[in-house]
Design an enzyme around this catalytic site. Structure first.
Site, PDB file in Angstrom:
ATOM      1  N   VAL A 216     -34.714 -14.505 -27.135  1.00  0.00           N
ATOM      2  CA  VAL A 216     -35.201 -13.431 -26.261  1.00  0.00           C
ATOM      3  C   VAL A 216     -34.655 -12.164 -26.909  1.00  0.00           C
ATOM      4  O   VAL A 216     -33.467 -11.863 -26.800  1.00  0.00           O
ATOM      5  CB  VAL A 216     -34.722 -13.603 -24.804  1.00  0.00           C
ATOM      6  CG1 VAL A 216     -35.167 -12.433 -23.952  1.00  0.00           C
ATOM      7  CG2 VAL A 216     -35.243 -14.917 -24.229  1.00  0.00           C
ATOM      8  N   PRO A 217     -35.507 -11.434 -27.644  1.00  0.00           N
ATOM      9  CA  PRO A 217     -35.072 -10.477 -28.664  1.00  0.00           C
ATOM     10  C   PRO A 217     -34.547  -9.134 -28.163  1.00  0.00           C
ATOM     11  O   PRO A 217     -35.153  -8.091 -28.397  1.00  0.00           O
ATOM     12  CB  PRO A 217     -36.342 -10.297 -29.496  1.00  0.00           C
ATOM     13  CG  PRO A 217     -37.447 -10.464 -28.497  1.00  0.00           C
ATOM     14  CD  PRO A 217     -36.965 -11.544 -27.566  1.00  0.00           C
ATOM     15  N   CYS A 218     -33.380  -9.136 -27.534  1.00  0.00           N
ATOM     16  CA  CYS A 218     -32.813  -7.880 -27.036  1.00  0.00           C
ATOM     17  C   CYS A 218     -32.464  -6.923 -28.175  1.00  0.00           C
ATOM     18  O   CYS A 218     -32.316  -5.723 -27.947  1.00  0.00           O
ATOM     19  CB  CYS A 218     -31.617  -8.147 -26.131  1.00  0.00           C
ATOM     20  SG  CYS A 218     -30.341  -9.177 -26.844  1.00  0.00           S
ATOM     21  N   HIS A 219     -32.382  -7.429 -29.407  1.00  0.00           N
ATOM     22  CA  HIS A 219     -32.147  -6.538 -30.549  1.00  0.00           C
ATOM     23  C   HIS A 219     -33.330  -5.595 -30.777  1.00  0.00           C
ATOM     24  O   HIS A 219     -33.176  -4.581 -31.446  1.00  0.00           O
ATOM     25  CB  HIS A 219     -31.853  -7.351 -31.821  1.00  0.00           C
ATOM     26  CG  HIS A 219     -32.943  -8.284 -32.223  1.00  0.00           C
ATOM     27  ND1 HIS A 219     -33.084  -9.544 -31.651  1.00  0.00           N
ATOM     28  CD2 HIS A 219     -33.947  -8.161 -33.120  1.00  0.00           C
ATOM     29  CE1 HIS A 219     -34.126 -10.143 -32.208  1.00  0.00           C
ATOM     30  NE2 HIS A 219     -34.662  -9.326 -33.093  1.00  0.00           N
ATOM     31  N   ARG A 220     -34.479  -5.878 -30.184  1.00  0.00           N
ATOM     32  CA  ARG A 220     -35.670  -5.035 -30.345  1.00  0.00           C
ATOM     33  C   ARG A 220     -35.722  -3.880 -29.355  1.00  0.00           C
ATOM     34  O   ARG A 220     -36.687  -3.114 -29.350  1.00  0.00           O
ATOM     35  CB  ARG A 220     -36.935  -5.890 -30.198  1.00  0.00           C
ATOM     36  CG  ARG A 220     -37.072  -6.937 -31.274  1.00  0.00           C
ATOM     37  CD  ARG A 220     -38.304  -7.785 -31.104  1.00  0.00           C
ATOM     38  NE  ARG A 220     -38.265  -8.913 -32.025  1.00  0.00           N
ATOM     39  CZ  ARG A 220     -38.916 -10.042 -31.844  1.00  0.00           C
ATOM     40  NH1 ARG A 220     -39.678 -10.209 -30.771  1.00  0.00           N
ATOM     41  NH2 ARG A 220     -38.813 -11.015 -32.724  1.00  0.00           N
TER      42      ARG A 220
END
Length: 184
Positions: free
Chosen positions: A147-151
């Site tokens: 779940v790409p919270c880095h984005r």
């Protein structure tokens, strides 16, 4: 004892695996991947299963049935640059309410190689004034990378914060082509 049903109802399997950003702690229930944690060095690795058992009221065992085989395979492909979207069952037990809504929107609508602002994500979930709450949801994300919270970045182009550290966020964004690879 059936691996699906431990003495407290749920059994969680865990493993620590290498990745392009250091060792990751992975955990899965019968419903799917439930936890990904960065920096799973020896000291943290010892505490993680116990903490997860408390959070889920579950029996936590080191990898027993292969539940983590597919998440490991997909993470390996992602870090090798060969996977752009994860296709894994996720167990959302560690995210509730607003955080879960935000994280599901992020997982479903912010594809590989793109970024979204905290405020934009807040608007997408119908809470336009909740940019700071979106930041808190990112910090509480139990499934980073997948779940790409880095984005999620600041509206002025700044990286914002990141639970795995800003260097990890930079490396993930570089892997996805959003930032240039570091020179050193």
């Amino acid at each position: 004892m059936d691996i699906e049903e431990g003495p407290r109802g749920v059994t969680v399997e865990w493993a620590v695996v290498p990745s392009g950003v250091g060792p990751l702690f992975l955990a899965a229930t019968g419903r799917g991947l439930v936890r990904v944690e960065f920096h799973a060095g020896e000291g943290r690795r010892e505490r993680m299963p116990e903490r997860l058992a408390e959070q889920l009221g579950a029996e936590v065992v080191e990898c027993a049935t292969g539940r983590l085989a597919e998440p490991v395979r997909q993470l390996d492909r992602y870090f090798a640059g060969a996977l752009r979207a994860f296709d894994l069952p996720l167990d959302w037990s560690l995210a509730t309410g607003f955080n879960r809504r935000v994280l599901r929107e992020l997982a479903d609508a912010v594809p590989f190689g793109t970024v979204v602002g905290y405020g934009d994500l807040a608007r997408r979930v119908g809470q336009p004034e909740a940019a700071q709450a979106v930041g808190a949801a990112m910090g509480a994300n139990p499934l980073p990378v997948v779940v790409p919270c880095h984005r999620v970045v600041e509206s002025d182009g700044g990286l914002g914060g990141f639970g795995g550290g800003l260097e990890t966020k930079r490396r993930l964004l570089a892997l996805e082509g959003v930032l240039p690879e570091p020179l050193f």
